[in-house]
Design a protein around this motif. Structure first.
Motif, PDB file in Angstrom:
ATOM      1  N   ALA A   1      26.694  32.074  58.663  1.00 51.41           N
ATOM      2  CA  ALA A   1      27.826  32.333  57.779  1.00 51.41           C
ATOM      3  C   ALA A   1      28.317  31.032  57.147  1.00 51.41           C
ATOM      4  CB  ALA A   1      28.956  33.002  58.556  1.00 51.41           C
TER       5      ALA A   1
ATOM      6  N   CYS B   1      24.982  33.565  64.371  1.00 46.73           N
ATOM      7  CA  CYS B   1      25.507  34.198  63.157  1.00 46.73           C
ATOM      8  C   CYS B   1      26.636  33.372  62.518  1.00 46.73           C
ATOM      9  CB  CYS B   1      25.969  35.616  63.474  1.00 46.73           C
ATOM     10  SG  CYS B   1      24.561  36.745  63.801  1.00 46.73           S
TER      11      CYS B   1
ATOM     12  N   PHE C   1      26.207  41.357  62.260  1.00 48.73           N
ATOM     13  CA  PHE C   1      27.365  40.645  62.807  1.00 48.73           C
ATOM     14  C   PHE C   1      28.069  41.415  63.913  1.00 48.73           C
ATOM     15  CE2 PHE C   1      26.482  37.892  59.355  1.00 48.73           C
ATOM     16  CZ  PHE C   1      27.042  36.666  59.697  1.00 48.73           C
TER      17      PHE C   1
ATOM     18  N   VAL D   1      32.369  38.597  59.038  1.00 45.68           N
ATOM     19  CA  VAL D   1      31.482  37.452  58.810  1.00 45.68           C
ATOM     20  C   VAL D   1      32.215  36.134  59.024  1.00 45.68           C
ATOM     21  CG1 VAL D   1      30.135  36.242  57.044  1.00 45.68           C
ATOM     22  CG2 VAL D   1      29.979  38.728  57.236  1.00 45.68           C
TER      23      VAL D   1
END
Length: 822
Positions: free
Chosen positions: A672, A668, A647, A568
């Motif tokens: 995050a 993504c 992810f 992540v």
């Protein structure tokens, strides 16, 4: 003026005196129910004198001349320490809580009446073998003997809680004990809730269910039909219940049964004897579900964890065999949509045409309110469930109803007989043979004798037709023959591993077999993370010891954190220039610095676990909120496999990162970063600006709360046991978080019992429960074990009678009542 002042002083003094007198009176009457552990009682129902030798931790060691007398004494000991808990468990399964608590528990009583688990328990008494029937009857006599002593000696009604409620205590029966085992099945089964949630997600379209509820890693599963194609009349939007009824025994899918158990054969043991460790997980409560006891049976001593109300050592050892349990996650529940005859709603559709429901009326008596009359209905598939529970209304076509097939509904349930046979088994093979009679709840039985180790899944596994329309993963049309159970799979087909080549067996509720449907056992498993850590710990050593097993049992490293953080945060680590102090950017940089050096240990004294947990919670919510809408609330706990799919962009799962309602395309890394900022702002508001002073334990308090008094002002400060704890949702020392509300990281579910058994030196085996042996808040044994449990310490419990008597803190002697000829 002076006169007025004097009168005010007098009034205040009088009020304080009355308050002190009231408190003293309450203490006196409550203290009357504290049992005297060093007394002699003359009782009916035993054949010869019996001794209950109490250790300093209030663990009873029971010695009698017959097994029946020993079970009698166990019943009496359970009642001495846990009478209120036992009666509440019985009332729950009977659907009679509202007689005590009024309208707030009517929903729970309605559900339990419709399931009729207690009726199935009553019928199951006759299915037990003769030895078990005798043990159940003796145990019930022991409970009732203590109730008689309470009445005879005016011993405070048996527990202080009874002073708050005026209902009489019914005598115990053998069916009551079987019913509590069935209640455990309700605590440990979540397949039904999983079916409903899968169907609800499926109704949203877009195949979201593939990502948010993914299959456990392994060979893929054939595509299922969309739920809407099976039942096109299901409404798209319905008003749902906020929660199950008060004191419902059914856990959410996130808080269903879990456990760890692992064993090593002598060749993998440093001392040359088998090792076994077990820590079953249940919702925390005060007192604990568990009660330690030792029984001296004709077959030898048995010691370990019991549940008050049940004459079984569910996890423990005898001189030659140790056993542990973990929830097997067998798919033992199926929901069926039952189509009603529109011309006659008393009939439902079957493969052979329309058939009338089996019906019965029942009355729920409600304290301070009018009784509630219900018409209970059953189909060939099982009982009809109330639509207000489990969000069934969201997946039920208008005018239809939902029925449940469930192994725990068996009226010939021989699980009690199996449990007693297990206690008498002398080796792994005998234990496996005993397991054939288990029905529900389905468990993995981890075994160790003096020669080898093994594991077998015990409990009934439904046999399904290969043509089943939903493979049991969503509710199915109940009138189709292929969707109905075809009986029970033969016991020989249950998963098992005996005398493994590597000498070690483990289970953390992980996937145990990889077989295609319908031999699959389950699609929904309880763990994909803890098993990774336990596999590593077991493989790091050539040989193990009691200490290495204890260390593994108490391990607080999160494999989920170790796997997800690099994934992540890969585009966030050490990026950009240092930001000015006091800015959100600097707070984020400091958080990332801490997490970059963190090893995933969910230690209560560190800030990193709190940052990680809050970040993942915020991230998942951001990812799913726009796609799932209000349904996102059902995913209140981190789903590691979902985050990993997103992810890694598995099957295009990165689409979850883009907010559908916004014009820009979010990536993504954007999600995050934004979710980390959100989490840090929340933590800063709650715990202050100094990130290095944050502690995971401040948020992750274990909540051993009294289910009734724990909700009462003032009394809750006496009855609730709160402790700062390490661990988390995915650590071996598991502490599952609440997931909702203003304190989502409270520790609400974990190992209420821990045991480690060493057959190289059996008397060095150790045990602990999470609270204390007594359920009496004024007893020193109410919470005396809780500090040891929190610190990861244990108590020894020996099968040596001389050691038990040498360390006795009290001996209760039971003398048989004289017969007419004496």
């Amino acid at each position: 003026m002076y006169s007025l002042f004097r009168w005010m002083v007098r009034l205040v003094s009088a009020a304080l005196a009355l308050l002190v007198l009231a408190a003293a009176g309450a203490w006196y009457f409550a203290a009357r129910s504290l049992p005297d552990y060093d007394a002699t009682y003359t009782v009916a129902g035993i054949s010869a004198p019996v001794e209950i030798v109490r250790s300093t931790e209030d663990v009873p060691h029971i010695f009698g001349q017959t097994d029946e007398d020993v079970f009698f004494a166990l019943g009496l000991a359970h009642a001495q320490d846990r009478l209120w808990q036992m009666t509440m468990l019985r009332r729950t399964v009977q659907g009679r809580l509202s007689e005590v608590f009024g309208a707030e528990t009517v929903r729970t009583d309605e559900l339990m009446r419709r399931l009729d688990l207690y009726g199935a328990a009553v019928k199951s008494v006759e299915a037990q073998d003769a030895q078990t029937q005798a043990a159940l009857a003796a145990y019930a006599r022991g409970v009732n003997a203590w109730i008689a002593q309470v009445n005879k000696g005016a011993l405070g009604r048996g527990a202080p809680e009874f002073f708050l409620f005026d209902n009489e205590i019914a005598y115990w029966t053998p069916a009551d004990s079987i019913a509590i085992v069935k209640l455990l099945a309700a605590q440990l089964s979540s397949q039904m809730q999983d079916e409903v949630l899968r169907a609800r997600v499926s109704l949203l379209g877009q195949n979201w269910v593939r990502d948010i509820m993914p299959d456990m890693p392994g060979p893929g599963v054939a595509a299922l039909p969309d739920y809407a194609s099976l039942f096109p009349k299901v409404p798209k939007a319905v008003r749902l219940a906020d929660a199950e009824g008060a004191m419902s025994p059914f856990a959410t899918r996130d808080l269903a049964g879990a456990s760890n158990a692992f064993a090593a054969a002598p060749r993998r043991s440093a001392a040359g004897g088998s090792l076994l460790a077990n820590d079953p997980h249940l919702g925390f409560t005060a007192p604990s579900w568990w009660y330690l006891a030792r029984l001296e049976l004709g077959s030898g001593g048995v010691i370990g964890g019991t549940i008050p109300g049940v004459p079984l050592v569910l996890t423990g050892r005898n001189a030659r065999l140790g056993w542990g349990i973990t929830t097997a996650y067998v798919d033992d529940q199926d929901l069926h949509i039952e189509e009603l005859d529109r011309a006659d709603p008393n009939r439902y559709r079957t493969p052979d045409g329309w058939k009338e429901f089996e019906t019965r009326r029942t009355i729920i008596n409600v304290k301070d309110a009018r009784p509630v009359t219900l018409t209970l209905r059953w189909t060939e598939n099982g009982p009809v469930l109330p639509s207000g529970h489990f969000n069934l209304a969201a997946i039920t076509p208008p005018g239809d109803v939902v029925s449940l097939s469930w192994t725990a509904l068996s009226s010939a349930d021989t699980s009690m007989s199996a449990g007693l046979a297990l206690m008498r088994a002398g080796n792994v093979d005998e234990a496996v043979a005993a397991g054939e009679r288990f029905v529900a709840p389905a468990q993995n039985l981890i075994l160790a004798d003096q020669r080898t180790v093994g594991m077998v899944t015990v409990g009934a596994i439904p046999k399904r037709d290969p043509r089943h329309m939903t493979q049991g993963r969503m509710p199915s049309p109940g009138w189709r023959a292929e969707n109905r159970w075809q009986g029970i799979e033969p016991y020989d087909s249950n998963p098992r591993v005996l005398d493994p080549a590597g000498g070690i067996v483990i289970n953390t509720n992980n996937k145990t077999v990889d077989r295609p449907f319908p031999d699959h056992v389950s699609f929904h498993w309880g763990d994909s993370q803890r098993v990774q850590r336990l596999t590593r710990l077991m493989g790091e050593r050539e040989v193990h010891s009691r200490e290495s097993f204890i260390s593994a049992q108490l391990d607080t490293v999160s494999s989920a954190a170790r796997g997800l953080l690099p994934l992540v945060g890969k585009d966030l680590w050490f990026t950009g220039e240092p930001a000015p102090e006091g800015t959100p950017e600097r707070l984020r940089q400091r958080a990332l610095e801490l997490l970059a050096a963190w090893d995933g240990d969910m230690n209560e004294h560190m800030p990193e676990p709190l940052i990680y947990a809050a970040w993942m919670r915020s991230l998942q919510n951001r990812l799913i909120r726009d796609e799932l809408g209000p349904l996102a609330n059902e995913f209140s706990h981190l789903e590691p496999l979902f985050i990993e799919r997103v992810f890694r962009d598995t099957d295009g799962a990165a689409r979850w990162c883009d907010v559908m309602q916004s014009a820009p395309v979010e990536t993504c890394p954007d999600m995050a970063r934004m979710s980390l900022d959100d989490a840090l702002m929340e933590l800063k508001a709650k715990y202050g600006a100094n990130i290095d002073s944050w502690r995971w334990g401040d948020a992750h308090e274990a909540t051993h709360d009294h289910p009734v008094l724990g909700r009462t002002p003032i009394l809750k400060w006496i009855t609730n046991i709160r402790q700062s704890t390490s661990g988390g949702d995915f650590t071996l020392n598991r502490g599952v978080t609440l997931g909702t509300g203003p304190n989502p990281f409270l520790n609400v579910h974990g190992a209420g019992y821990r045991g480690v058994y060493d057959f190289a030196d059996p008397d060095s085996s150790v045990f602990i429960i999470a609270t204390g042996q007594s359920g009496h808040p004024l007893s020193r044994h109410y919470d005396d074990l809780s500090g040891l449990w929190r610190r990861g310490e244990y108590i020894p419990m020996s099968l040596d009678p001389a050691l038990a008597r040498a360390a006795a803190a009290g001996i209760t002697r039971l003398e048989p009542e004289p017969t007419a000829n004496e």
